[in-house]
Design a protein around this motif. Structure first.
Motif, PDB file in Angstrom:
ATOM      1  N   PHE A  57       0.847  -1.192   0.000  1.00 10.85           N
ATOM      2  CA  PHE A  57       0.000   0.000   0.000  1.00 10.85           C
ATOM      3  C   PHE A  57       0.880   1.237   0.000  1.00 10.85           C
ATOM      4  CE2 PHE A  57      -2.836  -3.197   1.965  1.00 10.85           C
ATOM      5  CZ  PHE A  57      -3.839  -3.160   1.012  1.00 10.85           C
ATOM      6  N   SER A  58       0.535   2.179  -0.845  1.00  9.24           N
ATOM      7  CA  SER A  58       1.334   3.396  -0.981  1.00  9.24           C
ATOM      8  C   SER A  58       1.127   4.323   0.210  1.00  9.24           C
ATOM      9  CB  SER A  58       0.959   4.135  -2.264  1.00  9.24           C
ATOM     10  OG  SER A  58      -0.349   4.680  -2.140  1.00  9.24           O
ATOM     11  N   LEU A  59       2.102   5.178   0.427  1.00  5.32           N
ATOM     12  CA  LEU A  59       1.962   6.174   1.485  1.00  5.32           C
ATOM     13  C   LEU A  59       0.824   7.134   1.161  1.00  5.32           C
ATOM     14  CD1 LEU A  59       5.644   6.970   2.475  1.00  5.32           C
ATOM     15  CD2 LEU A  59       4.009   5.468   3.609  1.00  5.32           C
ATOM     16  N   GLU A  60       0.591   7.374  -0.125  1.00  6.57           N
ATOM     17  CA  GLU A  60      -0.528   8.235  -0.515  1.00  6.57           C
ATOM     18  C   GLU A  60      -1.847   7.609  -0.072  1.00  6.57           C
ATOM     19  OE1 GLU A  60       3.014   9.148  -2.704  1.00  6.57           O
ATOM     20  OE2 GLU A  60       1.913   7.263  -2.721  1.00  6.57           O
ATOM     21  N   ARG A  61      -1.985   6.311  -0.279  1.00 11.08           N
ATOM     22  CA  ARG A  61      -3.203   5.610   0.142  1.00 11.08           C
ATOM     23  C   ARG A  61      -3.350   5.681   1.653  1.00 11.08           C
ATOM     24  NH1 ARG A  61      -6.365   1.061  -1.546  1.00 11.08           N
ATOM     25  NH2 ARG A  61      -6.288   2.031  -3.574  1.00 11.08           N
ATOM     26  N   LEU A  62      -2.248   5.486   2.374  1.00 10.02           N
ATOM     27  CA  LEU A  62      -2.304   5.521   3.832  1.00 10.02           C
ATOM     28  C   LEU A  62      -2.600   6.926   4.341  1.00 10.02           C
ATOM     29  CD1 LEU A  62       0.597   3.066   4.662  1.00 10.02           C
ATOM     30  CD2 LEU A  62      -1.850   2.603   4.441  1.00 10.02           C
ATOM     31  N   ALA A  63      -2.051   7.932   3.669  1.00  9.39           N
ATOM     32  CA  ALA A  63      -2.358   9.312   4.050  1.00  9.39           C
ATOM     33  C   ALA A  63      -3.839   9.603   3.809  1.00  9.39           C
ATOM     34  CB  ALA A  63      -1.478  10.281   3.271  1.00  9.39           C
ATOM     35  N   LEU A  93      -5.666  -7.027  -1.302  1.00 10.31           N
ATOM     36  CA  LEU A  93      -5.022  -8.131  -0.584  1.00 10.31           C
ATOM     37  C   LEU A  93      -5.495  -9.478  -1.107  1.00 10.31           C
ATOM     38  CD1 LEU A  93      -5.008  -6.804   3.091  1.00 10.31           C
ATOM     39  CD2 LEU A  93      -3.058  -7.000   1.520  1.00 10.31           C
ATOM     40  N   ASP A  94      -6.780  -9.582  -1.456  1.00 15.34           N
ATOM     41  CA  ASP A  94      -7.286 -10.827  -2.053  1.00 15.34           C
ATOM     42  C   ASP A  94      -6.547 -11.133  -3.353  1.00 15.34           C
ATOM     43  OD1 ASP A  94      -9.121 -11.550  -0.117  1.00 15.34           O
ATOM     44  OD2 ASP A  94     -10.846 -10.682  -1.163  1.00 15.34           O
ATOM     45  N   ALA A  95      -6.361 -10.120  -4.174  1.00 11.49           N
ATOM     46  CA  ALA A  95      -5.649 -10.321  -5.438  1.00 11.49           C
ATOM     47  C   ALA A  95      -4.204 -10.752  -5.171  1.00 11.49           C
ATOM     48  CB  ALA A  95      -5.684  -9.047  -6.272  1.00 11.49           C
ATOM     49  N   GLN A  96      -3.564 -10.132  -4.185  1.00  9.23           N
ATOM     50  CA  GLN A  96      -2.199 -10.525  -3.831  1.00  9.23           C
ATOM     51  C   GLN A  96      -2.163 -11.965  -3.329  1.00  9.23           C
ATOM     52  OE1 GLN A  96      -0.184  -7.969  -1.078  1.00  9.23           O
ATOM     53  NE2 GLN A  96      -0.514  -6.142  -2.318  1.00  9.23           N
ATOM     54  N   ALA A  97      -3.143 -12.333  -2.513  1.00 13.09           N
ATOM     55  CA  ALA A  97      -3.187 -13.697  -1.972  1.00 13.09           C
ATOM     56  C   ALA A  97      -3.324 -14.716  -3.097  1.00 13.09           C
ATOM     57  CB  ALA A  97      -4.331 -13.833  -0.974  1.00 13.09           C
ATOM     58  N   ARG A  98      -4.157 -14.397  -4.094  1.00 10.18           N
ATOM     59  CA  ARG A  98      -4.293 -15.311  -5.240  1.00 10.18           C
ATOM     60  C   ARG A  98      -2.976 -15.418  -6.002  1.00 10.18           C
ATOM     61  NH1 ARG A  98      -9.168 -12.708  -5.368  1.00 10.18           N
ATOM     62  NH2 ARG A  98      -8.505 -11.289  -7.011  1.00 10.18           N
ATOM     63  N   GLN A 103       1.947 -18.466  -7.313  1.00 10.61           N
ATOM     64  CA  GLN A 103       3.409 -18.542  -7.324  1.00 10.61           C
ATOM     65  C   GLN A 103       3.889 -19.727  -6.501  1.00 10.61           C
ATOM     66  OE1 GLN A 103       4.941 -16.109  -9.410  1.00 10.61           O
ATOM     67  NE2 GLN A 103       6.318 -17.830  -9.329  1.00 10.61           N
ATOM     68  N   ARG A 104       3.243 -19.961  -5.365  1.00 10.69           N
ATOM     69  CA  ARG A 104       3.619 -21.115  -4.548  1.00 10.69           C
ATOM     70  C   ARG A 104       3.400 -22.419  -5.304  1.00 10.69           C
ATOM     71  NH1 ARG A 104       1.568 -19.298   1.407  1.00 10.69           N
ATOM     72  NH2 ARG A 104       3.596 -18.563   2.092  1.00 10.69           N
ATOM     73  N   ALA A 105       2.292 -22.532  -6.007  1.00  8.45           N
ATOM     74  CA  ALA A 105       2.022 -23.742  -6.794  1.00  8.45           C
ATOM     75  C   ALA A 105       3.093 -23.915  -7.861  1.00  8.45           C
ATOM     76  CB  ALA A 105       0.632 -23.675  -7.422  1.00  8.45           C
ATOM     77  N   ASP A 106       3.514 -22.819  -8.477  1.00  8.89           N
ATOM     78  CA  ASP A 106       4.558 -22.894  -9.495  1.00  8.89           C
ATOM     79  C   ASP A 106       5.880 -23.327  -8.871  1.00  8.89           C
ATOM     80  OD1 ASP A 106       5.356 -22.408 -12.322  1.00  8.89           O
ATOM     81  OD2 ASP A 106       6.698 -20.953 -11.357  1.00  8.89           O
ATOM     82  N   ILE A 107       6.180 -22.807  -7.709  1.00  7.03           N
ATOM     83  CA  ILE A 107       7.417 -23.203  -7.019  1.00  7.03           C
ATOM     84  C   ILE A 107       7.367 -24.681  -6.658  1.00  7.03           C
ATOM     85  CG2 ILE A 107       8.696 -22.914  -4.848  1.00  7.03           C
ATOM     86  CD1 ILE A 107       8.158 -19.861  -5.177  1.00  7.03           C
ATOM     87  N   GLU A 108       6.209 -25.176  -6.239  1.00  2.00           N
ATOM     88  CA  GLU A 108       6.070 -26.609  -5.956  1.00  2.00           C
ATOM     89  C   GLU A 108       6.321 -27.438  -7.213  1.00  2.00           C
ATOM     90  OE1 GLU A 108       2.390 -27.587  -4.010  1.00  2.00           O
ATOM     91  OE2 GLU A 108       2.744 -26.086  -2.441  1.00  2.00           O
TER      92      GLU A 108
END
Length: 154
Positions: A57-63, A93-98, A103-108
């Motif tokens: 999250f950007s500082l702009e978003r947090l501000a 965050l949902d998009a990041q989690a997906r 990526q984890r599946a690819d690493i496996e």
């Protein structure tokens, strides 16, 4: 409490914390001489800001988030605006989690591929690997494209 001690406990730099102050994300009290005075609440706010920035999250978003209450005319308006922004952040965050799960599946897949190379006595070069049946499976993993240079040997 000194900012250096807070920075050390939070695993960041004094400069980062000062920058957060410069961006208006924190307003420490000051002594009569003008020295900043930090307390446990300031440290907790720094920790929350760091956690959110580390998630992207950007500082702009947090501000924006930090300024909603003071810019609102009523508690109702503030709570609705904060809730809308938090829903948008949750969707990010949902998009990041997906993406992390993919990526984890690819690493496996890559790790499973590499099991076939354990015990190989050949040099790990294209001229050797291109003739190996195991090597053909490397394209099933995106991360293996980073490991295996696909350029032909000159």
């Amino acid at each position: 409490m000194k900012i250096g001690a807070i920075a050390e406990r939070l695993g960041t730099t004094v400069r980062t914390l000062r920058y957060y102050e410069e961006q208006g994300l924190l307003h420490p009290r000051r002594s009569p001489g003008g020295t900043r005075q930090y307390d446990a609440e300031d440290e907790a706010r720094f920790a929350a800001l760091l956690a959110l920035t580390r998630l992207g999250f950007s500082l702009e978003r947090l501000a924006q988030l930090a300024g909603i209450r003071s810019a609102s005319q009523t508690g109702d308006a503030a709570s609705r605006e904060v809730a809308a922004l938090l829903r948008a952040m949750d969707a990010e965050l949902d998009a990041q989690a997906r993406a992390i799960a993919e990526q984890r599946a690819d690493i496996e897949r890559a790790q499973a591929f590499l099991q076939g190379c354990h015990g190989c006595s050949r040099a790990p070069v294209r001229s050797e690997c291109d003739h190996c049946q195991i090597s053909a499976a490397r394209q099933a993993s995106a991360v293996m494209r980073v490991v295996w240079d696909e350029r032909p040997v000159a």
